[in-house]
Design a protein around this motif. Structure first.
Motif: not given
Lengths: 345, 284
Positions: B158-160, B200-203, B89-90, B164-165
């Motif tokens: 949740y991960v995506a 971000a991936l970890t969160f 997407i990005t 994405i932002p």
């Protein structure tokens, strides 16, 4: 062996970004791609680097068809407008990235990489700052890390996209001089994109001026400045005053004064529009040959001064004169303005 | 009018500030903290021995195992999918991109029960694809595969959504730079893209894990509640509760709550470390 770009076309949707652009860069040449925003200069640069694929046309370098090669195989160094440094790596790690990415036998040993990184950091005058992260460096320093990183892969061509765009005026001038020195030392064929005509004229061996995706004129800075092929070139390279004129006997009559026509101008008799640089006027007090005007403001700006004049036909005219002359003039005075030279297309 | 402190950053009166803080705190206590506390109080009502005995029971152990197994399968699946989707997407332009973005959010707005029912419709013995699998001896509904599928569906965004932002904001220049420096796609991914999104991936993974362990609705529909076989921890809590075995029900529930609290704590710790790292990087 030269870089040959032949009839390159690229459209984004319906917008033609490049419209049949042909350009040749000789070995070790330093070329500026100049143009207003949206003129296609960055697209051209990205096509050479391989980040954009043109719709048609060819790019050849050293006899090879560059368009058939992947970005990673082209060995073309690119310095991005906003540097695009790897933010989680130190300056040294950024510079080492391309060396570590080499494959098989080409991959240098760790010791060689370390030595090469030091050497490159020294070249860009960043000794001792290798351990800093990009966010800990100033704009000018990031710019130099980006250049060192691009040079690390021993590129065959060096491309720079608005290399000084984000820097303040003083740093720009310093880096400009310094980039020219680097070019002389490395001898790399270098192409840089800029919208700043002063930068292009000062730095480049040749300037390619783009407008709406097409080349308007290619030539040395002197050629572009002194023999502009089109009004667009003339206007892009500096301020222009436009005055109605009559061409008689190979000279322009402006306000009753005969004005020399410069090379490339039309000489056929008839009415035309004279293009004159604002600093190419002789100013005389009182009534004499030339355009009669009343002086408005006299604004001093360093070595020169700006005169706001009101022509007798009501048009406003801004010209530049040396500071010394401006000091003798007073607002409200009657003056006669005589262009020293003009161009008519 | 109440006197204002000269150092106050806003000109709002103090009573407003304190009212807002009190309301927010009271709300959190009533809605969140008290129930959470009640879980632990109820679990320990009959003493530690009874609390620990609740876990030392085949059905409870099986439920814990199943929950861990389902989490261990669905979280990696959604991590890989989340990365792929965020990347697509990005970093690329393609037809149907906004549709895909909307689709990713769908599990957040659809009731999990509906998600479970859809799987029943598709994979039960009388469902669309059920007979195909049944002939080959593969059970999906009322079996572990169904539970994994339902959990994966519910925890899929949740991960995506974390990635994405951030990836949109970072753009593609660094990847392009890596390519011009001779790096291939894998090298670029592991050395440039992944490190740039690691927090971000970890969160996202933590949130996805917490959600996967606690999923009830969708799993409830597809599991069949077979004690000791297809009962996950949330389902087992329900079974025990319906059998008036409150201590055991709350004991299992407290373990689930503990998982969730640990996940949150890990996230909070990482976040504060992340902020420290950012602050350090900003210092010139």
């Amino acid at each position: 062996m030269p870089l040959e770009i032949d009839h390159l076309r690229k459209t984004f949707g319906k917008f033609p970004a490049l419209n049949s652009v042909s350009l040749r860069a000789e070995d070790s040449e330093f070329i500026a791609l100049l143009g207003p925003s949206g003129s296609g200069k960055t697209t051209l640069l990205r096509c050479i680097a391989g980040l954009e694929l043109p719709d048609s046309g060819s790019i050849r370098f050293q006899g090879e068809n560059l368009l058939a090669q992947k970005v990673r195989d082209r060995r073309i160094g690119l310095v991005f407008q906003h540097y695009a440094l790897f933010r989680h790596m130190t300056a040294a790690q950024n510079v080492a990235f391309g060396l570590k990415a080499k494959r098989g036998k080409e991959k240098p040993s760790a010791a060689v990489i370390k030595a090469r990184v030091e050497e490159l950091l020294a070249l860009v005058q960043l000794e001792g700052l290798g351990g800093r992260y990009p966010s800990q460096l100033s704009g000018g320093q990031r710019q130099r890390v980006a250049l060192a990183r691009a040079l690390a892969i021993e590129p065959r061509i060096l491309l720079l996209d608005e290399p000084f765009g984000a820097l303040d005026a003083k740093v720009r001038r310093e880096l400009r001089r310094w980039l020219r020195q680097i070019h002389e030392r490395t001898g790399l064929t270098t192409i840089f994109v800029t919208h700043d005509q002063e930068e292009a004229l000062e730095l480049a061996d040749r300037v390619a001026l783009l407008k709406d995706g097409a080349l308007e004129q290619v030539g040395t800075p002197e050629e572009l400045y002194h023999q502009p092929a089109t009004p667009f070139v003339f206007e892009f390279l500096g301020d222009v005053v436009k005055l109605p004129c009559e061409i008689v006997d190979g000279a322009a009559l402006i306000g009753g004064a005969r004005v020399t026509l410069l090379g490339g101008s039309r000489r056929t008799a008839g009415a035309g529009v004279a293009h004159v640089r604002p600093d190419a006027f002789d100013v005389a007090r009182g009534e004499s040959e030339g355009l009669k005007a009343t002086l408005g403001d006299v604004v001093s700006a360093g070595a020169s001064a700006r005169l706001d004049c009101r022509l007798d036909n009501g048009d406003a005219l801004e010209i530049r004169v040396p500071h010394d002359l401006a000091q003798t003039l007073k607002p409200g005075e009657r003056v006669s303005l005589r262009p020293r030279e003009a161009r008519v297309w | 009018m109440t006197a204002r402190s000269p150092a106050a950053p806003t000109r709002d009166p103090a009573w407003l500030k304190w009212t807002l803080i009190t309301v927010a705190l009271a709300y959190v206590v009533v809605v969140l903290a008290l129930p959470l506390l009640a879980v632990f109080v109820e679990a320990l009502r009959k003493g530690e021995a009874a609390f620990f005995a609740s876990f030392n029971e085949p059905a409870a152990l099986s439920a814990i195992q199943l929950t861990l197994l389902v989490t261990a399968i669905s979280v990696p699946l959604n991590t890989v999918f989340g990365l792929t989707a965020a990347w697509a997407i990005t970093k690329f332009e393609f037809v149907g991109k906004s549709f895909l973005t909307t689709l990713i959010d769908l599990p957040l707005s659809v009731s999990p029960v509906i998600a479970g029912l859809v799987y029943v419709l598709l994979y039960s013995v009388h469902g669309w694809f059920g007979p195909f699998f049944a002939e080959r001896g593969i059970e999906i509904i009322f079996a572990v595969p169904g539970i994994v599928l339902a959990t994966t569906l519910v925890t899929f965004p949740y991960v995506a959504r974390e990635l994405i932002p951030l990836m949109q904001q970072q753009g593609t220049d660094e990847e392009a730079a890596a390519a011009t420096l001779g790096a291939g796609p894998w090298r670029t991914f592991f050395l440039v893209t992944l490190p740039n999104v690691k927090w971000a991936l970890t969160f996202g993974v933590l949130l996805c894990t917490a959600r996967a362990m606690g999923e009830f609705g969708a799993v409830s529909v597809v599991s069949g509640h077979i004690r000791g076989q297809t009962s996950t921890m949330p389902l087992h809590v329900e079974i025990l509760y319906n059998e008036y075995n409150f201590v055991a029900a709350f004991a299992i529930a407290s373990l689930l709550a503990l998982f969730a609290l640990v996940t949150l704590a890990v996230r909070a710790v990482l976040e504060s470390r992340f902020e420290a790292e950012l602050a350090a990087a900003d210092r010139t």
